[in-house]
Design a protein around this motif. Structure first.
Motif, PDB file in Angstrom:
ATOM      1  N   UNK A 128       0.915  -1.153  -0.093  1.00 40.55           N
ATOM      2  CA  UNK A 128       0.136  -0.063  -0.100  1.00 40.55           C
ATOM      3  C   UNK A 128       0.694   1.242  -0.051  1.00 40.55           C
ATOM      4  N   UNK A 129      -0.006   2.473   0.275  1.00 40.57           N
ATOM      5  CA  UNK A 129       0.839   3.680   0.209  1.00 40.57           C
ATOM      6  C   UNK A 129       1.597   3.913   1.783  1.00 40.57           C
ATOM      7  N   UNK A 130       2.457   4.613   1.658  1.00 35.91           N
ATOM      8  CA  UNK A 130       3.172   5.136   2.941  1.00 35.91           C
ATOM      9  C   UNK A 130       3.730   3.911   3.564  1.00 35.91           C
ATOM     10  N   UNK A 131       4.119   2.787   3.065  1.00 34.97           N
ATOM     11  CA  UNK A 131       4.613   1.641   3.687  1.00 34.97           C
ATOM     12  C   UNK A 131       6.140   1.586   3.832  1.00 34.97           C
ATOM     13  N   UNK A 132       6.573   1.201   4.820  1.00 31.81           N
ATOM     14  CA  UNK A 132       8.149   0.999   4.982  1.00 31.81           C
ATOM     15  C   UNK A 132       8.476  -0.415   5.014  1.00 31.81           C
ATOM     16  N   UNK A 133       9.235  -1.059   4.167  1.00 30.65           N
ATOM     17  CA  UNK A 133       9.675  -2.285   4.117  1.00 30.65           C
ATOM     18  C   UNK A 133      11.227  -2.530   4.230  1.00 30.65           C
ATOM     19  N   UNK A 134      11.728  -2.919   5.224  1.00 29.84           N
ATOM     20  CA  UNK A 134      13.305  -3.190   5.025  1.00 29.84           C
ATOM     21  C   UNK A 134      13.537  -4.559   5.338  1.00 29.84           C
ATOM     22  N   UNK A 135      14.180  -5.368   4.387  1.00 27.33           N
ATOM     23  CA  UNK A 135      14.473  -6.740   4.591  1.00 27.33           C
ATOM     24  C   UNK A 135      13.418  -7.802   4.567  1.00 27.33           C
ATOM     25  N   UNK A 158       1.865   0.653   6.829  1.00 24.98           N
ATOM     26  CA  UNK A 158       2.486  -0.289   7.591  1.00 24.98           C
ATOM     27  C   UNK A 158       3.993  -0.366   7.778  1.00 24.98           C
ATOM     28  N   UNK A 159       4.682  -0.850   8.506  1.00 25.16           N
ATOM     29  CA  UNK A 159       6.220  -0.853   8.588  1.00 25.16           C
ATOM     30  C   UNK A 159       6.462  -2.151   9.192  1.00 25.16           C
ATOM     31  N   UNK A 160       7.146  -2.848   8.028  1.00 25.00           N
ATOM     32  CA  UNK A 160       7.788  -4.293   8.213  1.00 25.00           C
ATOM     33  C   UNK A 160       9.499  -4.507   7.990  1.00 25.00           C
ATOM     34  N   UNK A 161       9.908  -4.783   9.269  1.00 23.48           N
ATOM     35  CA  UNK A 161      11.477  -4.617   9.379  1.00 23.48           C
ATOM     36  C   UNK A 161      12.322  -6.008   9.117  1.00 23.48           C
ATOM     37  N   UNK A 162      13.519  -5.892   9.282  1.00 21.31           N
ATOM     38  CA  UNK A 162      14.009  -7.146   9.067  1.00 21.31           C
ATOM     39  C   UNK A 162      13.562  -8.375   9.542  1.00 21.31           C
ATOM     40  N   UNK A 163      13.584  -9.420   8.533  1.00 20.66           N
ATOM     41  CA  UNK A 163      13.254 -10.594   9.258  1.00 20.66           C
ATOM     42  C   UNK A 163      11.671 -11.029   9.058  1.00 20.66           C
ATOM     43  N   UNK A 164      10.990  -9.726   8.486  1.00 18.09           N
ATOM     44  CA  UNK A 164       9.583  -9.906   8.179  1.00 18.09           C
ATOM     45  C   UNK A 164       9.177 -10.903   6.880  1.00 18.09           C
ATOM     46  N   UNK A 165       8.310 -11.617   7.036  1.00 17.70           N
ATOM     47  CA  UNK A 165       7.950 -12.491   6.065  1.00 17.70           C
ATOM     48  C   UNK A 165       6.363 -12.619   6.139  1.00 17.70           C
ATOM     49  N   UNK A 166       5.640 -12.225   5.006  1.00 14.08           N
ATOM     50  CA  UNK A 166       4.248 -12.452   4.674  1.00 14.08           C
ATOM     51  C   UNK A 166       3.985 -13.412   3.885  1.00 14.08           C
ATOM     52  N   UNK A 167       3.468 -14.654   4.176  1.00 14.39           N
ATOM     53  CA  UNK A 167       3.118 -15.473   3.395  1.00 14.39           C
ATOM     54  C   UNK A 167       2.052 -15.379   2.192  1.00 14.39           C
ATOM     55  N   UNK A 168       1.986 -15.992   1.109  1.00 10.99           N
ATOM     56  CA  UNK A 168       1.035 -15.919   0.190  1.00 10.99           C
ATOM     57  C   UNK A 168      -0.418 -15.731   0.465  1.00 10.99           C
ATOM     58  N   UNK A 169      -0.836 -14.773  -0.211  1.00  5.48           N
ATOM     59  CA  UNK A 169      -2.339 -14.295   0.006  1.00  5.48           C
ATOM     60  C   UNK A 169      -2.956 -13.778   1.211  1.00  5.48           C
ATOM     61  N   UNK A 229       3.295  -2.676  12.634  1.00 10.89           N
ATOM     62  CA  UNK A 229       4.942  -2.692  12.897  1.00 10.89           C
ATOM     63  C   UNK A 229       4.997  -4.239  13.339  1.00 10.89           C
ATOM     64  N   UNK A 230       5.983  -5.000  12.272  1.00  4.87           N
ATOM     65  CA  UNK A 230       6.377  -6.131  12.939  1.00  4.87           C
ATOM     66  C   UNK A 230       7.474  -6.709  12.163  1.00  4.87           C
ATOM     67  N   UNK A 231       8.237  -7.785  12.735  1.00 11.30           N
ATOM     68  CA  UNK A 231       9.385  -8.329  11.915  1.00 11.30           C
ATOM     69  C   UNK A 231       9.527  -9.960  12.413  1.00 11.30           C
ATOM     70  N   UNK A 232       8.245 -10.282  11.998  1.00  8.72           N
ATOM     71  CA  UNK A 232       8.002 -11.831  12.034  1.00  8.72           C
ATOM     72  C   UNK A 232       7.146 -12.367  10.983  1.00  8.72           C
ATOM     73  N   UNK A 233       7.116 -13.821  11.048  1.00 14.84           N
ATOM     74  CA  UNK A 233       6.143 -14.397  10.090  1.00 14.84           C
ATOM     75  C   UNK A 233       4.900 -14.025  10.284  1.00 14.84           C
TER      76      UNK A 233
END
Length: 368
Positions: free
Chosen positions: A322-329, A342-353, A362-366
């Protein structure tokens, strides 16, 4: 037989190649849920394309792929290899056989004196002809590509003597005696492969190579300082693709000129968006106004919204950021949705669908 100044090299006589591509790529999930690791998009083409291009450039023409996980995908894409200037054959591994067992499993298709064997997840600039020259000049049974690493503690070490002869294979230790490690590429004399026990798991480092040493056979090390990267983790995968895009490791399979970004046909990048750091923007992907994509991969049909920042990430096919999202690693699976802010930091994994709602999460996990 050699090439003219403008042509490819002639055939590498009495040599062929085996590429082991049977792994499930667990460390790269969720990306490998839909494709085997060697078939993941890397600088605009499947990773395996870069390795096959190097093999062909060295003058090798016959290649056998040892497959297992999603085996049909390889033949569907590469066919008989003629479009790539190769003769490709395939052998499916029905159950895990480990490295030496997988090599033995393809032996019925081999026909040359020397066999180059590649792990299918290594990105390397090794001069393959030089490796074969070392093998033949030393009259070795097996020659191993060795690389020196800054921290060998996470690897098994391979010491060699003053003549380059391998003296031992050492397990991981907190106090490694040498900084040389097995780089995942070998040259075997074909009879050595035929002597590997068939139909069971066999490890090259724990059984085959120590057994050869115990029998007094010559194993030669070929130490090389060229580019080398194990592409097994998301961070390494992103880095390897970016290095290919920027031309730090030249590849004949790169579908474009080296540069700060590779934008594939049908992709749309807003005029005020920034795409750099060796990023790839896949076919029909979108980078909206004011977004910044650095050192990242957008698979086909991915969408990065306005004002978003994407650094060192993989955005799966059809995924929407989306808009205004921060994704790092972060790794965003195929078809996933990351809501505005949303803010997704190092190690964050979002699974299909999976859909992450808007609202500054904000999170950095699965997330599955």
């Amino acid at each position: 037989m050699t090439a003219g100044p403008d042509g490819p090299p002639g055939p590498l006589r009495d040599a062929e190649a085996v590429v082991l591509v049977g792994g499930q790529g667990v460390r790269l999930r969720p990306l490998t849920l839909s494709a085997p690791k060697p078939m993941l998009p890397t600088a605009g083409v499947p990773f395996l394309s870069h390795l096959l291009a190097r093999i062909r450039a060295a003058g090798i023409e016959h290649v056998v792929l040892g497959t297992s996980y999603k085996a049909e995908v390889f033949a569907e894409h590469f066919g008989d290899g003629s479009a790539f200037g190769l003769e490709l054959e395939y052998v499916v591994e029905d159950e895990p056989l480990d490295t030496a067992g997988a090599i033995r499993n393809v032996s019925h298709l081999l026909r040359e004196r020397d066999v180059l064997v590649f792990n299918g997840d290594i990105l390397s600039g090794l001069d393959l002809r030089s490796l074969v020259d070392t093998h033949r000049s030393s009259a070795a049974e097996v020659t191993l590509h060795l690389v020196k690493v800054d921290d060998p503690r996470q690897f098994g070490c391979v010491p060699t003597d003053a003549d380059g002869r391998v003296t031992a294979f050492l397990e991981k230790t907190e106090d490694p005696p040498v900084d040389q490690i097995n780089a995942g590429c070998y040259v075997f004399r074909r009879p050595v492969i035929e002597d590997i026990p068939a139909g069971r798991r066999v490890s090259v480092e724990r059984e085959t190579f120590p057994g050869l040493l115990a029998d007094g056979k010559r194993l030669q090390g070929h130490v090389d300082s060229s580019y080398w990267l194990d592409m097994g983790t998301p961070a390494a995968y992103v880095r390897g693709s970016a290095d290919l895009v920027r031309g730090e490791l030249p590849s004949a399979a790169l579908p474009g000129r080296p540069g700060e970004a590779l934008v594939l046909p049908g992709a749309r990048v807003a005029e005020d968006a920034v795409v750099d750091g060796g990023s790839t923007v896949g076919a029909d992907a979108v980078v909206a106004a004011g977004a910044q994509v650095t050192g990242s991969m957008l698979f086909d049909g991915a969408h990065v919204g306005a004002g978003s920042e994407v650094r060192g990430c993989v955005i799966g096919a059809g995924a929407r950021v989306g808009s205004g999202v921060t994704l790092r690693g972060a790794v965003i699976g195929d078809g996933a949705v990351v809501g505005d802010g949303c803010e997704l930091l190092d190690g964050a994994r979002v699974w299909p669908s999976v859909e992450i709602p808007a609202g500054g999460v904000r999170f950095s996990a699965d997330r599955r």
